[in-house]
Design an enzyme around this catalytic site. Structure first.
Site, PDB file in Angstrom:
ATOM      1  N   HIS A 127      23.551 -41.372 -12.886  1.00 47.75           N
ATOM      2  CA  HIS A 127      22.900 -41.903 -13.893  1.00 47.75           C
ATOM      3  C   HIS A 127      22.754 -41.378 -15.205  1.00 47.75           C
ATOM      4  O   HIS A 127      21.566 -41.761 -15.859  1.00 47.75           O
ATOM      5  CB  HIS A 127      21.408 -42.516 -13.135  1.00 47.75           C
ATOM      6  CG  HIS A 127      21.663 -43.338 -11.852  1.00 47.75           C
ATOM      7  ND1 HIS A 127      22.073 -44.506 -11.816  1.00 47.75           N
ATOM      8  CD2 HIS A 127      21.759 -42.797 -10.535  1.00 47.75           C
ATOM      9  CE1 HIS A 127      21.987 -44.937 -10.481  1.00 47.75           C
ATOM     10  NE2 HIS A 127      21.962 -43.715  -9.742  1.00 47.75           N
ATOM     11  N   LYS A 166       4.658 -12.425 -15.740  1.00 46.81           N
ATOM     12  CA  LYS A 166       4.562 -12.676 -14.542  1.00 46.81           C
ATOM     13  C   LYS A 166       3.380 -13.520 -13.996  1.00 46.81           C
ATOM     14  O   LYS A 166       3.399 -14.051 -12.926  1.00 46.81           O
ATOM     15  CB  LYS A 166       4.201 -11.083 -13.664  1.00 46.81           C
ATOM     16  CG  LYS A 166       4.378 -11.220 -12.092  1.00 46.81           C
ATOM     17  CD  LYS A 166       5.790 -11.630 -11.519  1.00 46.81           C
ATOM     18  CE  LYS A 166       5.741 -11.922 -10.146  1.00 46.81           C
ATOM     19  NZ  LYS A 166       6.789 -12.844  -9.911  1.00 46.81           N
ATOM     20  N   TRP A 182      -2.836  -2.416  -1.309  1.00 43.98           N
ATOM     21  CA  TRP A 182      -2.731  -3.765  -1.983  1.00 43.98           C
ATOM     22  C   TRP A 182      -3.490  -4.821  -1.048  1.00 43.98           C
ATOM     23  O   TRP A 182      -2.940  -4.979   0.254  1.00 43.98           O
ATOM     24  CB  TRP A 182      -1.116  -4.125  -2.000  1.00 43.98           C
ATOM     25  CG  TRP A 182      -0.904  -5.203  -2.653  1.00 43.98           C
ATOM     26  CD1 TRP A 182      -0.669  -5.470  -4.232  1.00 43.98           C
ATOM     27  CD2 TRP A 182      -0.720  -6.893  -2.453  1.00 43.98           C
ATOM     28  NE1 TRP A 182      -0.528  -6.612  -4.513  1.00 43.98           N
ATOM     29  CE2 TRP A 182      -0.297  -7.406  -3.491  1.00 43.98           C
ATOM     30  CE3 TRP A 182      -0.409  -7.128  -1.205  1.00 43.98           C
ATOM     31  CZ2 TRP A 182       0.044  -8.700  -3.354  1.00 43.98           C
ATOM     32  CZ3 TRP A 182      -0.163  -8.427  -1.148  1.00 43.98           C
ATOM     33  CH2 TRP A 182       0.058  -9.282  -2.383  1.00 43.98           C
ATOM     34  N   ASN A 221      -1.573   1.395   6.265  1.00 41.97           N
ATOM     35  CA  ASN A 221      -0.746   0.349   5.759  1.00 41.97           C
ATOM     36  C   ASN A 221      -0.355  -0.402   6.708  1.00 41.97           C
ATOM     37  O   ASN A 221      -0.099   0.140   7.854  1.00 41.97           O
ATOM     38  CB  ASN A 221       0.529   0.931   5.050  1.00 41.97           C
ATOM     39  CG  ASN A 221       0.421   1.725   3.875  1.00 41.97           C
ATOM     40  OD1 ASN A 221      -0.633   1.727   3.476  1.00 41.97           O
ATOM     41  ND2 ASN A 221       1.375   2.530   3.532  1.00 41.97           N
ATOM     42  N   GLY A 222      -0.508  -1.966   6.739  1.00 47.68           N
ATOM     43  CA  GLY A 222       0.074  -2.664   7.730  1.00 47.68           C
ATOM     44  C   GLY A 222      -1.143  -3.778   8.011  1.00 47.68           C
ATOM     45  O   GLY A 222      -1.899  -3.635   7.207  1.00 47.68           O
ATOM     46  N   LYS A 238      16.156 -20.431 -11.762  1.00 49.59           N
ATOM     47  CA  LYS A 238      16.410 -18.796 -11.843  1.00 49.59           C
ATOM     48  C   LYS A 238      17.311 -18.473 -12.670  1.00 49.59           C
ATOM     49  O   LYS A 238      17.150 -17.487 -13.608  1.00 49.59           O
ATOM     50  CB  LYS A 238      17.041 -18.439 -10.375  1.00 49.59           C
ATOM     51  CG  LYS A 238      15.910 -18.448  -9.162  1.00 49.59           C
ATOM     52  CD  LYS A 238      14.793 -17.635  -9.219  1.00 49.59           C
ATOM     53  CE  LYS A 238      14.066 -17.857  -9.920  1.00 49.59           C
ATOM     54  NZ  LYS A 238      12.528 -18.274  -9.197  1.00 49.59           N
ATOM     55  N   CYS A 271       0.800  -1.104  -0.060  1.00 54.95           N
ATOM     56  CA  CYS A 271       0.121   0.018  -0.068  1.00 54.95           C
ATOM     57  C   CYS A 271       0.946   1.087   0.047  1.00 54.95           C
ATOM     58  O   CYS A 271       2.082   1.326   0.462  1.00 54.95           O
ATOM     59  CB  CYS A 271      -0.871  -0.017   1.130  1.00 54.95           C
ATOM     60  SG  CYS A 271      -1.644  -1.503   1.662  1.00 54.95           S
ATOM     61  N   GLU A 303      16.061 -18.676 -16.545  1.00 52.67           N
ATOM     62  CA  GLU A 303      15.045 -17.916 -16.858  1.00 52.67           C
ATOM     63  C   GLU A 303      15.615 -16.272 -17.119  1.00 52.67           C
ATOM     64  O   GLU A 303      14.995 -15.520 -17.510  1.00 52.67           O
ATOM     65  CB  GLU A 303      13.811 -18.020 -16.037  1.00 52.67           C
ATOM     66  CG  GLU A 303      13.909 -17.339 -14.557  1.00 52.67           C
ATOM     67  CD  GLU A 303      12.660 -17.497 -13.888  1.00 52.67           C
ATOM     68  OE1 GLU A 303      11.582 -17.577 -14.329  1.00 52.67           O
ATOM     69  OE2 GLU A 303      12.865 -17.801 -12.621  1.00 52.67           O
ATOM     70  N   GLU A 329      15.415 -25.077  -8.188  1.00 55.98           N
ATOM     71  CA  GLU A 329      14.771 -23.763  -8.001  1.00 55.98           C
ATOM     72  C   GLU A 329      15.978 -22.907  -8.694  1.00 55.98           C
ATOM     73  O   GLU A 329      16.019 -22.104  -9.424  1.00 55.98           O
ATOM     74  CB  GLU A 329      14.307 -23.350  -6.910  1.00 55.98           C
ATOM     75  CG  GLU A 329      13.879 -21.988  -6.706  1.00 55.98           C
ATOM     76  CD  GLU A 329      13.009 -21.361  -7.582  1.00 55.98           C
ATOM     77  OE1 GLU A 329      12.249 -22.151  -8.155  1.00 55.98           O
ATOM     78  OE2 GLU A 329      12.691 -20.102  -7.428  1.00 55.98           O
ATOM     79  N   ARG A 354       4.820   0.105  -6.908  1.00 64.91           N
ATOM     80  CA  ARG A 354       4.912  -0.915  -5.890  1.00 64.91           C
ATOM     81  C   ARG A 354       3.590  -1.912  -6.118  1.00 64.91           C
ATOM     82  O   ARG A 354       3.703  -3.149  -5.532  1.00 64.91           O
ATOM     83  CB  ARG A 354       4.562  -0.100  -4.523  1.00 64.91           C
ATOM     84  CG  ARG A 354       5.407   0.795  -4.101  1.00 64.91           C
ATOM     85  CD  ARG A 354       4.982   1.924  -3.138  1.00 64.91           C
ATOM     86  NE  ARG A 354       4.571   1.110  -1.794  1.00 64.91           N
ATOM     87  CZ  ARG A 354       5.324   1.473  -1.127  1.00 64.91           C
ATOM     88  NH1 ARG A 354       6.450   1.881  -0.787  1.00 64.91           N
ATOM     89  NH2 ARG A 354       4.984   0.757   0.159  1.00 64.91           N
TER      90      ARG A 354
HETATM   91  C1  F6R Z   1       9.801 -18.467 -11.821  1.00 69.51           C
HETATM   92  C2  F6R Z   1       8.405 -18.222 -11.851  1.00 69.51           C
HETATM   93  C3  F6R Z   1       7.209 -19.062 -12.328  1.00 69.51           C
HETATM   94  C4  F6R Z   1       6.024 -19.203 -11.534  1.00 69.51           C
HETATM   95  C5  F6R Z   1       5.154 -19.962 -12.036  1.00 69.51           C
HETATM   96  C6  F6R Z   1       3.650 -20.203 -11.239  1.00 69.51           C
HETATM   97  O1  F6R Z   1      10.715 -17.730 -11.222  1.00 69.51           O
HETATM   98  O2  F6R Z   1       8.117 -17.347 -11.439  1.00 69.51           O
HETATM   99  O3  F6R Z   1       7.922 -20.382 -12.671  1.00 69.51           O
HETATM  100  O4  F6R Z   1       6.589 -19.565 -10.428  1.00 69.51           O
HETATM  101  O5  F6R Z   1       4.630 -19.218 -13.470  1.00 69.51           O
HETATM  102  O6  F6R Z   1       3.365 -18.639 -10.971  1.00 69.51           O
HETATM  103  P1  F6R Z   1       2.385 -18.662  -9.868  1.00 69.51           P
HETATM  104  O7  F6R Z   1       3.256 -18.829  -8.410  1.00 69.51           O
HETATM  105  O8  F6R Z   1       1.947 -17.166  -9.747  1.00 69.51           O
HETATM  106  O9  F6R Z   1       1.084 -19.422  -9.973  1.00 69.51           O
END
Ligand code: F6R
Length: 610
Positions: free
Chosen positions: A506, A605, A74, A100-101, A487, A2, A490, A483, A27
């Site tokens: 293997h 995203k 938010w 906020n909070g 990272k 927020c 990607e 993971e 934000r």
């Molecule tokens: C990787 C990443 C994606 C998400 C995936 C699921 O860094 O961000 O692999 O984890 O698209 O997204 P959510 O969690 O929003 O369902």
């Protein structure tokens, strides 16, 4: 997260605070609103959605007045609707408040207020505050005293701004846990949660500390503690330009989000740990203990990083709650003929709460009679609305496309779920307390792990030209290997694979030569010795090795070309710390390769198509 902007001075306030809100848009938010005080009248306009929707609602003639207060919300408590947007007003329309909070005792306070005849119009925790202030202010207390009297009754975190028609040129602001500042202009003052909101008008600001309250008028401002003792505060000068501070001074949102993980971990745990009972309080599950006891199998589902977090959850739940768990790619689950019935608990993990495959998997599970829970960051998202209950991450908006703070929040939330399911079954109170204490220490340990950033940066210099990388881990840190590799690939477009360390023999071992960097996640845990043996096998074949080790472990120094340390914690919680250097590594390598870290090619995203 927020945002707050307030103004008092000779100019018309509405346009100024609206411009300030626009500076806070980066934000992330889901609704906005403003209040203007003018000759004893209070006008409030609010709208769900973008600031453009608020501008439309304001029309060509925004309310006139020289004191104004605005907010971007938010959602945390209650969906993003007009009614839940701030400012909130008291019963008689004398006061307006932005917050906020999170007010942790809002449920109890709300019930008492309703009993005393107050009419609350939103589902938010914030609204209780304005009614508490109303009781004191209308009883004769000046605004400052009424606000401090109300704050004495609340538990939790806040940054607030309040205006009253009875003191039309005054803004009162207070802080505990959520940032707030007073900005000093010429014959005018602002309050704001972030300097970027006021930088167009002044560079002189006074940052409030926790437990401080500010009374701000056009010609002066005072800052006091909650016992009304006046404080002398230094005025800070802001040197940054607007473009930089929109990311809080960080070069990229991804870096900001990596570094704010101590705080986001605090948020996911806040109010949920019950140390004495070795248990947790999860208010949003909406499932009775009896129903949770009837569960005989758990399916965890999600995509990408959320799926990796689910794998860690599987290990936790099976070890401590002794329940069979399966982890399913959401996209696979929905097109199989999964075995799911009313004794199956299906938990969907999703940062956005909008991922199409995860949503569809949960709908399919529901159709087959399963109980569904969501571990979700975005409040009011589709998944959050459709599941029977769940655990919110409260990590704030994740703007960088690569998931970082949501991933660690998901693991922490899974640990909370594990405690809940475990304590209902075989997990003893002593074991429960140990996990609760481990969780409570995590934010500080995460801070320590992140202090290794300069070490990781130097390692990144050595890896920037590589074309492939292998990530290996075992037990709780096998999913961290997946993971870490995700990272790197990607955001830097370097081909990277994660494997369980022993599986390497293997097949993938054929890839290893002196050009292949291998990242080992090797904290001192139950499988440490096994990982060391795997590391020996790799080193014999000439690989360059980076090892993530426990602080003070010197056992791997002779084998690893580079080392980065993380603090010691319980085995099940190590992924939250061991992934931090891997996030930083991916970030620094990508930056050195000139990649667009926050918006990697081809990625969105929120993946709302299957
Ligand atoms: C990787 C990443 C994606 C998400 C995936 C699921 O860094 O961000 O692999 O984890 O698209 O997204 P959510 O969690 O929003 O369902």
């Amino acid at each position: 997260m927020c945002g707050i902007v307030g103004y008092t001075g000779p100019r018309q306030g509405a346009g100024l605070v609206l411009d300030g809100l626009k500076r806070l848009e980066y934000r992330g938010y889901d609704s906005a609103g403003l209040a203007v005080v003018d000759s004893g009248r209070l006008e409030v306009v609010k709208a769900a959605g973008k600031i453009a929707a608020l501008e439309r609602a304001l029309g060509a003639h925004p309310p006139a007045g020289h004191t104004a207060l605005a907010h971007t919300r938010w959602a945390t408590h209650g969906a993003p609707t007009d009614a839940n947007a701030h400012p909130h007003t008291d019963c008689g329309g004398t006061l307006a408040l932005v917050h906020n909070g999170i007010i942790e005792n809002a449920t109890v306070l709300r019930a008492a207020l309703v009993q005393r005849g107050h009419q609350l119009r939103s589902e938010t925790d914030s609204e209780v505050l304005v009614h508490l202030i109303e009781e004191l202010h209308l009883g004769g207390a000046p605004l400052l005293d009424a606000v401090s009297g109300a704050l004495a009754q609340v538990e939790g975190a806040y940054g607030i701004g309040v205006v009253s028609t009875r003191e039309p040129d005054t803004l009162v602001a207070a802080r505990r846990g959520s940032p707030l500042l007073v900005a000093i202009g010429d014959g005018e003052h602002f309050i704001a949660s972030d300097a970027s909101a006021v930088l167009a008008h002044t560079r002189s600001v006074v940052y409030l500390d926790d437990g401080e309250i500010a009374v701000v008028r056009p010609g002066d401002y005072r800052i006091l503690d909650l016992a009304a003792v006046e404080r002398v505060k230094a005025v800070s000068r802001i040197d940054w330009d607007l473009a930089t501070i929109e990311r809080g001074g960080y070069a990229h949102f991804m870096l900001k989000e990596i570094l704010e993980q101590p705080e986001t971990l605090r948020n996911v745990l806040r109010g949920r740990l019950v140390e004495d009972d070795g248990d947790v309080h999860l208010g949003g599950l909406n499932v009775t203990d009896a129903d949770l006891l009837a569960v005989d199998r758990i399916v965890l589902t999600g995509c990408g990083s959320s799926w990796h977090a689910a794998l860690i959850g599987e290990y936790m739940l099976e070890e401590l709650a002794r329940l069979p768990v399966e982890v399913e790619y959401a996209s696979e689950f929905r097109y199989r003929n999964p075995i799911v019935d009313e004794r199956t608990l299906v938990v969907g993990l999703s940062q956005s709460g909008e991922t199409a495959d995860t949503l569809a998997a949960l709908r399919e599970a529901k159709r087959r009679g399963a109980r569904t829970l969501g571990i979700v960051n975005v409040v009011g998202s589709t998944i959050a609305r459709e599941v029977d209950g769940g655990i919110y991450l409260h990590a704030g908006p994740e703007i960088g496309v690569a998931s970082t703070k949501a991933f660690t929040g998901q693991i922490a939330a899974l640990a909370l779920l594990t405690l809940k399911m475990g304590r209902l079954r075989a997990l003893s109170i002593l074991q429960g307390r140990e996990v609760v204490r481990g969780l409570a220490h995590l934010p500080a340990l995460a801070q320590r792990a992140l202090a290794q950033a300069p070490v990781v940066e130097r390692i990144a210099d050595q890896l920037v030209a590589t074309t492939n990388a292998l990530y290996l881990g075992r037990g709780y840190n096998f999913p961290v290997a997946l993971e870490g590799a995700l990272k790197l690939k990607e955001i830097s477009y370097i081909h990277a694979e994660g494997y369980p360390a022993a599986e390497m023999k293997h097949g993938p071992i054929a890839l290893i030569d002196d050009k292949m960097p291998v990242v080992f996640i090797a904290p001192r845990d139950a499988v440490y010795q096994k990982v060391v043996s795997n590391l020996e096998e790799v080193k014999t074949r000439g690989a360059r090795v980076l090892a993530v080790v426990t602080e003070g472990d010197t056992g791997l120094a002779r084998l690893a070309d580079y080392q980065v340390e993380i603090p010691e914690t319980l085995d099940l919680l190590t992924p939250i710390l061991s992934v931090l250097p891997l996030q930083l590594l991916a970030y620094y390598v990508a930056v050195r390769r000139g990649c667009n870290v926050d918006q990697p090619r081809n990625l969105a995203k929120s993946v709302t198509v299957e």
